[in-house]
Design a protein around this motif. Structure first.
Motif, PDB file in Angstrom:
ATOM      1  N   PHE A 142       0.738  -9.354  37.234  1.00 38.57           N
ATOM      2  CA  PHE A 142       2.009 -10.015  36.944  1.00 38.57           C
ATOM      3  C   PHE A 142       2.935 -10.002  38.156  1.00 38.57           C
ATOM      4  O   PHE A 142       3.545 -11.031  38.501  1.00 38.57           O
ATOM      5  CB  PHE A 142       2.674  -9.333  35.758  1.00 38.57           C
ATOM      6  N   LEU A 143       3.047  -8.886  38.832  1.00 37.92           N
ATOM      7  CA  LEU A 143       3.930  -8.796  39.996  1.00 37.92           C
ATOM      8  C   LEU A 143       3.417  -9.645  41.151  1.00 37.92           C
ATOM      9  O   LEU A 143       4.204 -10.265  41.876  1.00 37.92           O
ATOM     10  CB  LEU A 143       4.063  -7.336  40.422  1.00 37.92           C
ATOM     11  N   ILE A 144       2.096  -9.689  41.343  1.00 36.25           N
ATOM     12  CA  ILE A 144       1.530 -10.535  42.395  1.00 36.25           C
ATOM     13  C   ILE A 144       1.820 -11.999  42.108  1.00 36.25           C
ATOM     14  O   ILE A 144       2.190 -12.769  43.008  1.00 36.25           O
ATOM     15  CB  ILE A 144       0.014 -10.278  42.517  1.00 36.25           C
ATOM     16  N   TRP A 145       1.662 -12.404  40.845  1.00 36.55           N
ATOM     17  CA  TRP A 145       1.967 -13.795  40.484  1.00 36.55           C
ATOM     18  C   TRP A 145       3.439 -14.103  40.749  1.00 36.55           C
ATOM     19  O   TRP A 145       3.768 -15.186  41.249  1.00 36.55           O
ATOM     20  CB  TRP A 145       1.627 -14.035  39.018  1.00 36.55           C
ATOM     21  N   CYS A 146       4.312 -13.189  40.430  1.00 42.34           N
ATOM     22  CA  CYS A 146       5.739 -13.415  40.689  1.00 42.34           C
ATOM     23  C   CYS A 146       6.015 -13.550  42.180  1.00 42.34           C
ATOM     24  O   CYS A 146       6.820 -14.401  42.596  1.00 42.34           O
ATOM     25  CB  CYS A 146       6.562 -12.266  40.111  1.00 42.34           C
ATOM     26  N   LEU A 147       5.348 -12.741  43.003  1.00 42.25           N
ATOM     27  CA  LEU A 147       5.535 -12.852  44.443  1.00 42.25           C
ATOM     28  C   LEU A 147       4.991 -14.163  44.983  1.00 42.25           C
ATOM     29  O   LEU A 147       5.617 -14.809  45.819  1.00 42.25           O
ATOM     30  CB  LEU A 147       4.852 -11.672  45.140  1.00 42.25           C
ATOM     31  N   LEU A 148       3.829 -14.556  44.508  1.00 49.26           N
ATOM     32  CA  LEU A 148       3.216 -15.788  44.993  1.00 49.26           C
ATOM     33  C   LEU A 148       4.040 -17.011  44.630  1.00 49.26           C
ATOM     34  O   LEU A 148       4.104 -17.974  45.394  1.00 49.26           O
ATOM     35  CB  LEU A 148       1.797 -15.920  44.421  1.00 49.26           C
ATOM     36  N   THR A 149       4.633 -17.014  43.485  1.00 49.66           N
ATOM     37  CA  THR A 149       5.395 -18.174  43.015  1.00 49.66           C
ATOM     38  C   THR A 149       6.896 -18.023  43.221  1.00 49.66           C
ATOM     39  O   THR A 149       7.660 -18.838  42.728  1.00 49.66           O
ATOM     40  CB  THR A 149       5.116 -18.399  41.515  1.00 49.66           C
ATOM     41  N   ARG A 150       7.298 -16.947  43.926  1.00 51.64           N
ATOM     42  CA  ARG A 150       8.704 -16.710  44.264  1.00 51.64           C
ATOM     43  C   ARG A 150       9.573 -16.636  43.018  1.00 51.64           C
ATOM     44  O   ARG A 150      10.646 -17.202  42.949  1.00 51.64           O
ATOM     45  CB  ARG A 150       9.213 -17.786  45.226  1.00 51.64           C
ATOM     46  N   ARG A 151       9.090 -15.945  42.035  1.00 55.43           N
ATOM     47  CA  ARG A 151       9.840 -15.716  40.805  1.00 55.43           C
ATOM     48  C   ARG A 151      10.336 -14.278  40.763  1.00 55.43           C
ATOM     49  O   ARG A 151       9.682 -13.375  41.272  1.00 55.43           O
ATOM     50  CB  ARG A 151       8.979 -15.990  39.563  1.00 55.43           C
ATOM     51  N   ASP A 152      11.473 -14.110  40.155  1.00 55.01           N
ATOM     52  CA  ASP A 152      11.980 -12.772  39.900  1.00 55.01           C
ATOM     53  C   ASP A 152      11.267 -12.236  38.667  1.00 55.01           C
ATOM     54  O   ASP A 152      11.315 -12.842  37.596  1.00 55.01           O
ATOM     55  CB  ASP A 152      13.493 -12.816  39.673  1.00 55.01           C
ATOM     56  N   TRP A 153      10.606 -11.096  38.799  1.00 51.44           N
ATOM     57  CA  TRP A 153       9.807 -10.581  37.691  1.00 51.44           C
ATOM     58  C   TRP A 153      10.659 -10.276  36.472  1.00 51.44           C
ATOM     59  O   TRP A 153      10.152 -10.251  35.343  1.00 51.44           O
ATOM     60  CB  TRP A 153       9.041  -9.336  38.123  1.00 51.44           C
ATOM     61  N   ARG A 154      11.957 -10.047  36.667  1.00 53.28           N
ATOM     62  CA  ARG A 154      12.823  -9.722  35.541  1.00 53.28           C
ATOM     63  C   ARG A 154      13.056 -10.911  34.623  1.00 53.28           C
ATOM     64  O   ARG A 154      13.338 -10.743  33.434  1.00 53.28           O
ATOM     65  CB  ARG A 154      14.158  -9.184  36.055  1.00 53.28           C
ATOM     66  N   THR A 155      12.944 -12.121  35.162  1.00 51.77           N
ATOM     67  CA  THR A 155      13.210 -13.324  34.366  1.00 51.77           C
ATOM     68  C   THR A 155      12.011 -14.265  34.320  1.00 51.77           C
ATOM     69  O   THR A 155      12.141 -15.396  33.865  1.00 51.77           O
ATOM     70  CB  THR A 155      14.418 -14.074  34.939  1.00 51.77           C
ATOM     71  N   ALA A 156      10.846 -13.809  34.807  1.00 47.68           N
ATOM     72  CA  ALA A 156       9.671 -14.686  34.866  1.00 47.68           C
ATOM     73  C   ALA A 156       9.021 -14.892  33.515  1.00 47.68           C
ATOM     74  O   ALA A 156       8.097 -15.697  33.396  1.00 47.68           O
ATOM     75  CB  ALA A 156       8.643 -14.116  35.843  1.00 47.68           C
ATOM     76  N   ALA A 157       9.470 -14.193  32.477  1.00 54.03           N
ATOM     77  CA  ALA A 157       8.852 -14.345  31.158  1.00 54.03           C
ATOM     78  C   ALA A 157       9.029 -15.739  30.589  1.00 54.03           C
ATOM     79  O   ALA A 157       8.271 -16.145  29.709  1.00 54.03           O
ATOM     80  CB  ALA A 157       9.434 -13.312  30.192  1.00 54.03           C
ATOM     81  N   GLN A 158      10.016 -16.477  31.078  1.00 57.98           N
ATOM     82  CA  GLN A 158      10.216 -17.841  30.574  1.00 57.98           C
ATOM     83  C   GLN A 158       9.079 -18.776  30.978  1.00 57.98           C
ATOM     84  O   GLN A 158       8.905 -19.841  30.392  1.00 57.98           O
ATOM     85  CB  GLN A 158      11.548 -18.385  31.104  1.00 57.98           C
ATOM     86  N   ASP A 159       8.303 -18.388  31.975  1.00 60.18           N
ATOM     87  CA  ASP A 159       7.155 -19.188  32.422  1.00 60.18           C
ATOM     88  C   ASP A 159       5.843 -18.446  32.151  1.00 60.18           C
ATOM     89  O   ASP A 159       4.893 -18.544  32.932  1.00 60.18           O
ATOM     90  CB  ASP A 159       7.273 -19.488  33.924  1.00 60.18           C
ATOM     91  N   MET A 160       5.802 -17.728  31.044  1.00 61.77           N
ATOM     92  CA  MET A 160       4.611 -16.940  30.739  1.00 61.77           C
ATOM     93  C   MET A 160       3.375 -17.813  30.554  1.00 61.77           C
ATOM     94  O   MET A 160       2.251 -17.387  30.839  1.00 61.77           O
ATOM     95  CB  MET A 160       4.846 -16.093  29.493  1.00 61.77           C
ATOM     96  N   GLY A 161       3.554 -19.032  30.091  1.00 58.46           N
ATOM     97  CA  GLY A 161       2.415 -19.938  29.944  1.00 58.46           C
ATOM     98  C   GLY A 161       1.752 -20.246  31.274  1.00 58.46           C
ATOM     99  O   GLY A 161       0.518 -20.331  31.368  1.00 58.46           O
ATOM    100  N   LEU A 162       2.560 -20.423  32.335  1.00 58.61           N
ATOM    101  CA  LEU A 162       1.995 -20.659  33.663  1.00 58.61           C
ATOM    102  C   LEU A 162       1.268 -19.421  34.168  1.00 58.61           C
ATOM    103  O   LEU A 162       0.248 -19.533  34.851  1.00 58.61           O
ATOM    104  CB  LEU A 162       3.114 -21.049  34.633  1.00 58.61           C
ATOM    105  N   PHE A 163       1.778 -18.251  33.839  1.00 53.93           N
ATOM    106  CA  PHE A 163       1.097 -17.013  34.216  1.00 53.93           C
ATOM    107  C   PHE A 163      -0.260 -16.917  33.529  1.00 53.93           C
ATOM    108  O   PHE A 163      -1.256 -16.486  34.133  1.00 53.93           O
ATOM    109  CB  PHE A 163       1.976 -15.819  33.855  1.00 53.93           C
ATOM    110  N   MET A 164      -0.331 -17.317  32.272  1.00 49.80           N
ATOM    111  CA  MET A 164      -1.606 -17.299  31.560  1.00 49.80           C
ATOM    112  C   MET A 164      -2.596 -18.261  32.195  1.00 49.80           C
ATOM    113  O   MET A 164      -3.798 -17.957  32.306  1.00 49.80           O
ATOM    114  CB  MET A 164      -1.367 -17.642  30.089  1.00 49.80           C
ATOM    115  N   LEU A 165      -2.123 -19.428  32.624  1.00 50.87           N
ATOM    116  CA  LEU A 165      -2.998 -20.387  33.300  1.00 50.87           C
ATOM    117  C   LEU A 165      -3.484 -19.821  34.630  1.00 50.87           C
ATOM    118  O   LEU A 165      -4.653 -19.977  35.006  1.00 50.87           O
ATOM    119  CB  LEU A 165      -2.257 -21.698  33.513  1.00 50.87           C
ATOM    120  N   TRP A 166      -2.599 -19.137  35.341  1.00 56.60           N
ATOM    121  CA  TRP A 166      -2.962 -18.512  36.611  1.00 56.60           C
ATOM    122  C   TRP A 166      -4.012 -17.427  36.402  1.00 56.60           C
ATOM    123  O   TRP A 166      -4.959 -17.293  37.180  1.00 56.60           O
ATOM    124  CB  TRP A 166      -1.691 -17.933  37.243  1.00 56.60           C
TER     125      TRP A 166
END
Length: 525
Positions: A194-218
């Motif tokens: 999860f943290l690696i995905w946030c770093l790669l996509t330049r997302r703040d891990w604290r608020t990245a839950a709104q794009d959880m579907g994209l994380f699942m695809l990743w």
């Protein structure tokens, strides 16, 4: 080295239109590398805004190994330190991205002419890098041993600096909630992803839950550290990197991590609504609302994939007997009986101490009031990573076969070790370190080797022996509560997946049902 500041006609992959003002073409050579290093040393003097700058490299597959080594050794850490964005392109027909392959989403954009394909990969320097000669991971799971001997897993970066929020959650999971060390390892690995995905996509891990579907695809299409395929291309016939069960386990870890942050005020409270569907008991049936009539809240995970049903089969009696006869030592025969006759998990068998075995008909001299031969299953922190899944200690009765196997094993152990060895029941007898406790993984290897030595038609896992024990108790007339107690289950429904009734018992159940003619009052009609 061309440098353009004109607006691009088409946006670069991973960028929006107008996000980039300066594009630097990097050929990996020393000249272009030194010029880029000079830009990074004083970007203001060259009129460059690093946040609106991208470096492009076209991979041909003909790069010199020394050039690749210099680029990976000197330039990539420099890009990472300045968070400079890198776009890599590969010519049609290339099977990889040339010098290195970014550990992130790979998008395939077919060209019109000759149906060629261009593989675009975006690597953000705060993320991780997958190289043709190894894997450089930005976040990783790391074991921690405390002075008390308790172990858990945490999350560290490349400099072995602990990620404080993840460490606080995993430490509480291990120490405050009594979860197993292996559980913290699985959670740490999921949080790393999860943290690696946030770093790669330049997302703040604290608020990245709104794009959880994209994380699942990743998660579904991005190779991990041990992936066999260096490039995964989604499309018809492609096999996902991770299955539904693995993705759901990662999501469980991420939800617990973010929920812990909400409780500790490091994550906004609205994230909880993005992770769970919040509801109360008013919409439940009256019988399920409780007797006190109070309002209760319940949570249901929003993001979860449907997993295919995969039942664990039982080992047949013939397979168990064949493995027992194929064993060449009394220790291996005892392992087979502990799994298939007592129903222990492999972690429970590996964690047995000699003080847990009460094999006398009367154990009151040992301070135990339980009648008959039995084993005590106790949850402990063991040096061999053996762990009992059940939090509650309980005793299991054993029959004369297990007692005889214990006697034969103790004679074998005494012949090889004498009075030495550890307090564990199952220890190494045939390879060093002699006398040290065997691990749960070693028990799995022993069962696997016995199945091969017995020339069985399929591989046998230790848990299949546990299923066989529960099914045999049911076939012998055991009730569900008895099976639950023998398995050490807390919930009565947890014992049902272990039941595999014989075909003969199912036929007897059908034949016991009287026919309609016998039930009819008027006799034959």
């Amino acid at each position: 080295m061309p440098r353009t500041s004109a607006r691009l006609p088409e946006p670069l992959p991973g960028f929006g239109r107008g996000d980039v003002d300066v594009v630097v073409n990097w050929g990996l050579g020393r000249d272009s590398s030194s010029i880029i290093a000079r830009y990074l040393d004083n970007p203001a003097a060259h009129g460059i805004d690093l946040e609106r700058t991208a470096v492009i490299h076209m991979a041909t597959g003909d790069e010199w190994p020394d050039t690749i080594a210099d680029a990976e050794r000197f330039m990539l850490p420099l890009f990472r330190r300045h968070r400079l964005r890198l776009v890599q392109l590969a010519r049609a027909g290339q099977t990889s991205l040339g010098v290195w392959e970014p550990w992130c989403d790979v998008v395939v954009r077919p060209l019109v002419r000759r149906a060629a394909a261009v593989l675009w990969g975006l690597w953000l320097c705060g993320g991780s890098l997958k190289s043709t000669r190894g894997v450089e991971v930005r976040m990783r799971a790391f074991p921690v041993r405390m002075p008390s001997g308790t172990r858990y897993w945490t999350v560290v970066d490349d400099d072995l600096a602990v990620v404080e929020e993840a460490d606080r959650f995993l430490r509480e999971l291990r120490l405050g909630r009594g979860r197993a060390e292996t559980t913290t390892k699985a959670y740490a690995e999921g949080i790393c992803l999860f943290l690696i995905w946030c770093l790669l996509t330049r997302r703040d891990w604290r608020t990245a839950a709104q794009d959880m579907g994209l994380f699942m695809l990743w998660l579904k299409w991005t190779p991990g550290n041990g992936g066999q395929h260096r490039v995964v291309v989604p499309g018809p016939g492609s096999k996902p990197v991770r299955g539904e069960g693995r993705i759901n386990k990662v999501l469980t870890a991420v939800r617990g991590f973010l929920a812990h942050g909400v409780v500790n005020k490091t994550v906004p409270g609205l994230v909880l609504e993005q992770l769970y569907e919040l509801g109360d008991t008013n919409d439940l049936p009256f019988e399920a609302q409780g007797e006190d009539g109070g309002l209760r809240y319940r949570l249901r995970a929003r993001h979860r994939l449907q997993e295919p049903e995969t039942d664990v089969d039982r080992a047949t009696d013939e397979e168990i007997v064949a493995m027992f006869l194929a064993a060449r030592s009394a220790r291996d025969r005892l392992i087979v009986l502990l799994l298939a006759r007592v129903g222990l998990r492999r972690g429970q068998a590996a964690g047995l101490r000699r003080t847990d075995a009460h094999l006398l008909m009367d154990s009151r001299s040992l301070g135990c009031d339980i009648e008959g031969a039995h084993l005590h299953v106790v949850r402990r922190q063991n040096v061999n990573n053996a762990w009992s899944k059940s939090k509650k200690s309980y005793a299991l009765p054993v029959d004369f076969l297990v007692v005889q196997a214990f006697d034969q094993y103790m004679l074998e152990r005494h012949e090889r070790l004498g009075a030495g060895g550890s307090d564990f029941v199952l220890v190494n007898l045939f390879r060093p370190p002699y006398g040290s406790p065997i691990t749960p993984d070693a028990i799995g290897e022993i069962i696997e080797s016995l199945a091969k030595r017995a020339r069985l038609d399929r591989p046998i896992a230790p848990h299949m022996c546990r299923h066989a024990m529960a099914s045999n108790v049911a076939d012998a007339g055991g009730k569900l509560d008895e099976i639950q107690a023998l398995l050490g289950q807390k919930n009565p429904g947890s014992a049902r997946p272990y039941l595999h009734p014989k075909a003969s018992r199912l036929r007897d159940a059908v034949e016991r049902v009287p026919s309609p003619r016998v039930q009819g009052k008027g006799g034959d009609r």
